[in-house]
Enzyme design. Structure first.
Site, PDB file in Angstrom:
ATOM      1  N   ASP A 158       0.835  -1.208   0.000  1.00  0.00           N
ATOM      2  CA  ASP A 158       0.000   0.000   0.000  1.00  0.00           C
ATOM      3  C   ASP A 158       0.871   1.260   0.000  1.00  0.00           C
ATOM      4  OD1 ASP A 158       0.853  -0.062   2.618  1.00  0.00           O
ATOM      5  OD2 ASP A 158      -1.147   0.106   3.509  1.00  0.00           O
ATOM      6  N   SER A 159       2.201   1.075   0.032  1.00  0.00           N
ATOM      7  CA  SER A 159       3.125   2.191  -0.216  1.00  0.00           C
ATOM      8  C   SER A 159       2.854   2.802  -1.586  1.00  0.00           C
ATOM      9  CB  SER A 159       4.580   1.713  -0.128  1.00  0.00           C
ATOM     10  OG  SER A 159       4.778   0.575  -0.952  1.00  0.00           O
ATOM     11  N   ASP A 173      -1.173  -6.284  -0.334  1.00  0.00           N
ATOM     12  CA  ASP A 173      -1.204  -5.603   0.967  1.00  0.00           C
ATOM     13  C   ASP A 173      -2.636  -5.163   1.263  1.00  0.00           C
ATOM     14  OD1 ASP A 173       0.096  -4.686   3.180  1.00  0.00           O
ATOM     15  OD2 ASP A 173       1.104  -3.004   2.182  1.00  0.00           O
ATOM     16  N   LYS A 233      -0.997  -9.437   2.992  1.00  0.00           N
ATOM     17  CA  LYS A 233      -0.231  -8.946   4.140  1.00  0.00           C
ATOM     18  C   LYS A 233      -1.134  -8.058   4.981  1.00  0.00           C
ATOM     19  CE  LYS A 233       3.107  -5.655   3.853  1.00  0.00           C
ATOM     20  NZ  LYS A 233       2.540  -4.615   4.755  1.00  0.00           N
ATOM     21  N   GLU A 277      -1.117  -5.562   8.630  1.00  0.00           N
ATOM     22  CA  GLU A 277      -0.263  -4.897   9.619  1.00  0.00           C
ATOM     23  C   GLU A 277      -0.782  -5.125  11.033  1.00  0.00           C
ATOM     24  OE1 GLU A 277       0.312  -0.733   8.833  1.00  0.00           O
ATOM     25  OE2 GLU A 277       1.101  -1.093   6.820  1.00  0.00           O
ATOM     26  N   GLU A 287       9.504  -3.959  10.270  1.00  0.00           N
ATOM     27  CA  GLU A 287       9.854  -2.651   9.696  1.00  0.00           C
ATOM     28  C   GLU A 287      10.258  -1.675  10.797  1.00  0.00           C
ATOM     29  OE1 GLU A 287       6.994  -0.991   6.979  1.00  0.00           O
ATOM     30  OE2 GLU A 287       8.030   0.935   6.885  1.00  0.00           O
TER      31      GLU A 287
HETATM   32  O1  KIV Z   1       3.498  -1.090   1.650  1.00  0.00           O
HETATM   33  C1  KIV Z   1       4.640  -1.565   1.551  1.00  0.00           C
HETATM   34  O2  KIV Z   1       5.331  -1.394   0.534  1.00  0.00           O
HETATM   35  C2  KIV Z   1       5.151  -2.322   2.675  1.00  0.00           C
HETATM   36  C3  KIV Z   1       6.586  -2.735   2.642  1.00  0.00           C
HETATM   37  C4  KIV Z   1       7.486  -1.593   2.725  1.00  0.00           C
HETATM   38  C5  KIV Z   1       6.877  -3.773   3.646  1.00  0.00           C
HETATM   39  O3  KIV Z   1       4.433  -2.595   3.569  1.00  0.00           O
END
Ligand code: KIV
Length: 281
Positions: A43-44, A82, A112, A114, A181
């Site tokens: 989600d970056s 994510d 993924k 969090e 992280e």
């Molecule tokens: O959103 C993302 O890219 C991430 C990674 C940096 C682990 O969560």
């Protein structure tokens, strides 16, 4: 194709491995061809693709849109989607529906999530349902406001003990891997030693089983002062600036397009009649 069993085998055999973020078809294809075993549609993308100041505005539809493109570009990598902010926070049912869409509609192989605490039970349910889960502890960007900024986590003994306990609980709940992280290197080593599943570090020092970086940071597409944990392996921002200014200069001078870029009139050459006009060749 890389599977969750392979990444476990990498850890069991002491083979460190790489994870990179990917957000679109062509970069996924390049990274996949380069043999990167795990691609994370992070989600970056909210920050590096969409220009938001945090990951919080990213929606599930944004994520599915990019995840589908990555899946179309990839053949061998394990693909992890994510789960964005508020796509799994309301209830386990909501988490199941959101995770299911990543696998069913976007071609991801895992998701993924969090955090620890309530996310541990969600991880258990998703795993029971056959949806592999990558955990994510330490600096969890979706909690940026609760953390008072993008700050290193686990610096005090109490915080470190909490992260270690959550890591163990996520493994118990069935997570197949864990992103750590923005934590002190020593804590990352302690967690890595305590877990059977692979740890994937970002800003967590050299002692994890794998490393992940945001693609745009790694390629030097992001400019300005990089965070301490980033290593730039290319300077694509400079390269793009150079290419764009020399293209503009060619157009101004009339040296582009040249004769080699032109089409001739119909019938001039049978071979030329079959020329295709399309993008991305
Ligand atoms: O959103 C993302 O890219 C991430 C990674 C940096 C682990 O969560």
């Amino acid at each position: 194709m890389t599977t969750v069993l392979d990444v476990q085998r990498f850890k069991d055999e002491g083979r460190r491995f790489t994870v990179l973020t990917a957000y679109d078809y062509l970069s996924a294809k390049i990274l996949d061809d380069a043999g990167i075993p795990v691609l994370l549609v992070g989600d970056s993308l909210g920050m590096v693709m969409l220009g938001y100041p945090t990951t919080l505005p990213v929606t599930l539809d944004d994520m599915l849109h990019h995840a589908g493109a990555v899946a179309r570009g990839s053949r061998q990598a394990l693909l992890v989607g994510d789960m964005p902010f508020m796509s799994y926070h309301a209830s386990t049912e909501q988490a199941i529906t959101s995770a299911g869409r990543f696998l069913q509609e976007a071609g991801m192989h895992a998701v993924k999530l969090e955090g620890g605490g309530p996310v541990i039970e969600i991880t258990r349910r998703l795993t029971e349902l056959g949806i592999p889960v990558m955990g994510h502890l330490g600096l969890t960007p979706q909690s940026v406001h609760a953390m008072g900024g993008f700050k290193v986590q686990g610096k005090t003994d109490a915080q470190a003990a909490r992260i270690l306990a959550d890591a163990r609980a996520l493994e118990q709940a069935g997570a197949f891997s864990l992103v750590l992280e923005g934590v002190p290197s020593k804590l990352a080593v302690d967690v890595t030693k305590a877990l059977r599943i692979p740890t994937i570090g970002i800003g967590a020092g050299p002692g994890t089983d794998a490393q992940v970086l945001v693609l745009h940071d790694m390629l030097g597409l992001t400019t300005g002062k990089a965070p301490k944990f980033v290593k730039r392996y290319a300077n694509l921002a400079e390269e793009i600036t150079r290419a764009a200014t020399s293209y503009a200069e060619d157009v101004r001078r009339g040296t582009f397009p040249g004769p080699e870029h032109e089409y001739s009139a119909n019938g001039a050459s049978p071979a030329k009649d079959r020329e295709e006009v399309r993008y991305g060749g």
